[in-house]
Design a protein around this motif. Sequence first.
Motif, PDB file in Angstrom:
ATOM      1  N   LYS A  47      49.076  57.241  32.299  1.00  0.00           N
ATOM      2  CA  LYS A  47      49.964  57.622  33.386  1.00  0.00           C
ATOM      3  C   LYS A  47      49.572  59.002  33.932  1.00  0.00           C
ATOM      4  O   LYS A  47      49.169  59.890  33.189  1.00  0.00           O
ATOM      5  N   ASP A  48      49.672  59.163  35.246  1.00  0.00           N
ATOM      6  CA  ASP A  48      49.415  60.443  35.920  1.00  0.00           C
ATOM      7  C   ASP A  48      47.937  60.830  35.971  1.00  0.00           C
ATOM      8  O   ASP A  48      47.617  62.000  36.241  1.00  0.00           O
ATOM      9  N   TYR A  49      47.034  59.896  35.697  1.00  0.00           N
ATOM     10  CA  TYR A  49      45.599  60.172  35.813  1.00  0.00           C
ATOM     11  C   TYR A  49      45.032  59.550  37.084  1.00  0.00           C
ATOM     12  O   TYR A  49      45.427  58.451  37.483  1.00  0.00           O
ATOM     13  N   HIS A  50      44.085  60.252  37.705  1.00  0.00           N
ATOM     14  CA  HIS A  50      43.244  59.665  38.731  1.00  0.00           C
ATOM     15  C   HIS A  50      42.078  59.009  37.995  1.00  0.00           C
ATOM     16  O   HIS A  50      41.246  59.713  37.411  1.00  0.00           O
ATOM     17  N   ILE A  51      42.029  57.705  38.029  1.00  0.00           N
ATOM     18  CA  ILE A  51      41.084  56.979  37.172  1.00  0.00           C
ATOM     19  C   ILE A  51      39.954  56.378  37.996  1.00  0.00           C
ATOM     20  O   ILE A  51      40.172  55.666  38.973  1.00  0.00           O
ATOM     21  N   SER A  97      42.618  61.076  22.840  1.00  0.00           N
ATOM     22  CA  SER A  97      41.964  62.385  22.667  1.00  0.00           C
ATOM     23  C   SER A  97      42.205  63.323  23.844  1.00  0.00           C
ATOM     24  O   SER A  97      41.697  64.437  23.869  1.00  0.00           O
ATOM     25  N   ALA A  98      42.996  62.890  24.822  1.00  0.00           N
ATOM     26  CA  ALA A  98      43.109  63.610  26.092  1.00  0.00           C
ATOM     27  C   ALA A  98      43.759  64.978  25.959  1.00  0.00           C
ATOM     28  O   ALA A  98      44.708  65.157  25.201  1.00  0.00           O
ATOM     29  N   GLY A 104      46.554  71.476  38.537  1.00  0.00           N
ATOM     30  CA  GLY A 104      45.640  70.622  39.284  1.00  0.00           C
ATOM     31  C   GLY A 104      45.666  69.176  38.836  1.00  0.00           C
ATOM     32  O   GLY A 104      46.519  68.745  38.069  1.00  0.00           O
ATOM     33  N   LYS A 105      44.651  68.393  39.293  1.00  0.00           N
ATOM     34  CA  LYS A 105      44.598  66.964  39.045  1.00  0.00           C
ATOM     35  C   LYS A 105      43.984  66.660  37.687  1.00  0.00           C
ATOM     36  O   LYS A 105      43.131  67.389  37.195  1.00  0.00           O
ATOM     37  N   GLU A 127      41.871  54.186  40.752  1.00  0.00           N
ATOM     38  CA  GLU A 127      41.919  54.370  42.202  1.00  0.00           C
ATOM     39  C   GLU A 127      40.539  54.194  42.829  1.00  0.00           C
ATOM     40  O   GLU A 127      40.407  54.094  44.044  1.00  0.00           O
ATOM     41  N   LEU A 128      39.502  54.144  41.967  1.00  0.00           N
ATOM     42  CA  LEU A 128      38.146  53.910  42.462  1.00  0.00           C
ATOM     43  C   LEU A 128      37.354  53.145  41.405  1.00  0.00           C
ATOM     44  O   LEU A 128      37.370  53.498  40.226  1.00  0.00           O
TER      45      LEU A 128
END
Length: 447
Positions: A47-51, A97-98, A104-105, A127-128
């Motif tokens: 959640k909340d990651y630009h993946i 492990s994050a 920021g992002k 998202e990509l």
Amino acid sequence: MSLRSSFATLAGKTSRWFLQTFFKGGSSLPGKIALTIDPNVLDQLAKDYHIIVVTGTNGKTLTTALTVNILKQEFGEVLTNTTGANMLQGIVSTFLSAKKNKNGKNFAVLEIDEASLSKVTEFLTPELFLFTNIFRDQMDRYGEIYTTYQLIVDGAKKAPEATILMNGDLPIFNSIDTINPRQYYGFNHEEDQELQAHYNTDGVLCPHCHRVLQYKMITYSNLGKYYCPNCDFKRPELTYQLTDLKETTNVSAKFVIDQEEYSIEVGGLYNVYNALAATAVAEYYGISPEKIRSGLAYDEKVFGRQEVITIDDKTCTLVLVKNPVGLNQVIDTMKMAPFDFSLVALLNANYADGIDVSWIWDSQLELLQDMDIPKVISGGERKEDMTLRLKVAGINEELLTEVPDLKSVISEIKTAPTEHVYILATYTAVLNLRKELIQQGYIKEAN
């Protein structure tokens, strides 16, 4: 986060700490434990990651590494699965492990196995998507190239709003419509001429009318500026393009992408494609050319990707090979070496390698005859198959040594008549060789 997800996360992180502290490993097991407790834990962890998801047959690992290094220049810490654990439990372990950026992002760039993509996108929403290529590889796992492509398209459509950024030079990526929006990257560095791909090349039939495709330009295999002489099928317009290939050597390349000059410290045309893909991702996110240049300057060799290892007085270049197209590109890169070298070929046939070794007969090992290689060593669990293939390729039997185990491989390398040695090995052979080199003190174990 639900109580179940919280408990699964705690168990996964605890097992990861234990394995790293006492065993210095365990890349997938923490994810497996967390998934056993909560099959939906990835949905919460991501959640909340630009993946960004990187998938395809060849080039995933280096493309992922280059993309991460570029994004770091702009966004700081970037989460990625550096251990190569690219199936579902490995992805969960990665998120366990994050360490999120406080400001920021938060980006995650994930290398994902083609057959696993649909399973992973059940629980996270990229998202990509970055599609590198599809070549014949591990037929026992993936089947034909069109089956593999359908696998990744099916995985991507579970995130229908995500853009697919794909290699426009590969006909298969333009063969079917997708729900997802698409953008393309590719090469436009040569004047048009009329060409056909080599007769032993997969994926050169028009998907609409099944005629053999023609080309205005070919980079390698079936990649290039293709068109069908019988219907309207042709290469799509490129959003991101390489317009000048200034220099390629066995250890580096210089090129121009969208009016900007870049370079990488790894050899081979296939790796220029990896750099082009990473640059296309960077441009998609609006990253400046200066930061792209800094990211591409990444010079730490990725596991088995032209990794340089010193064994006594020998400089050894370790290269992972796993299918005909990849092996042919490595042979082309070796031809550019400005020095004499000996050659080691290690063939395994475990699940991770692909249990069918017939692919070695579709590679162009005959080109080795032109390189005047003074010593060739064959090994691995399928050493007899590799020895036979090398003999049929024209390697002089007096120069060819078959060895029973990896200790013998290392001993033979030490007696090689050249300072430089290329080691070509399938996936588990790379793992096993590195393990033996660690035990003998030639390389350090990764933390």
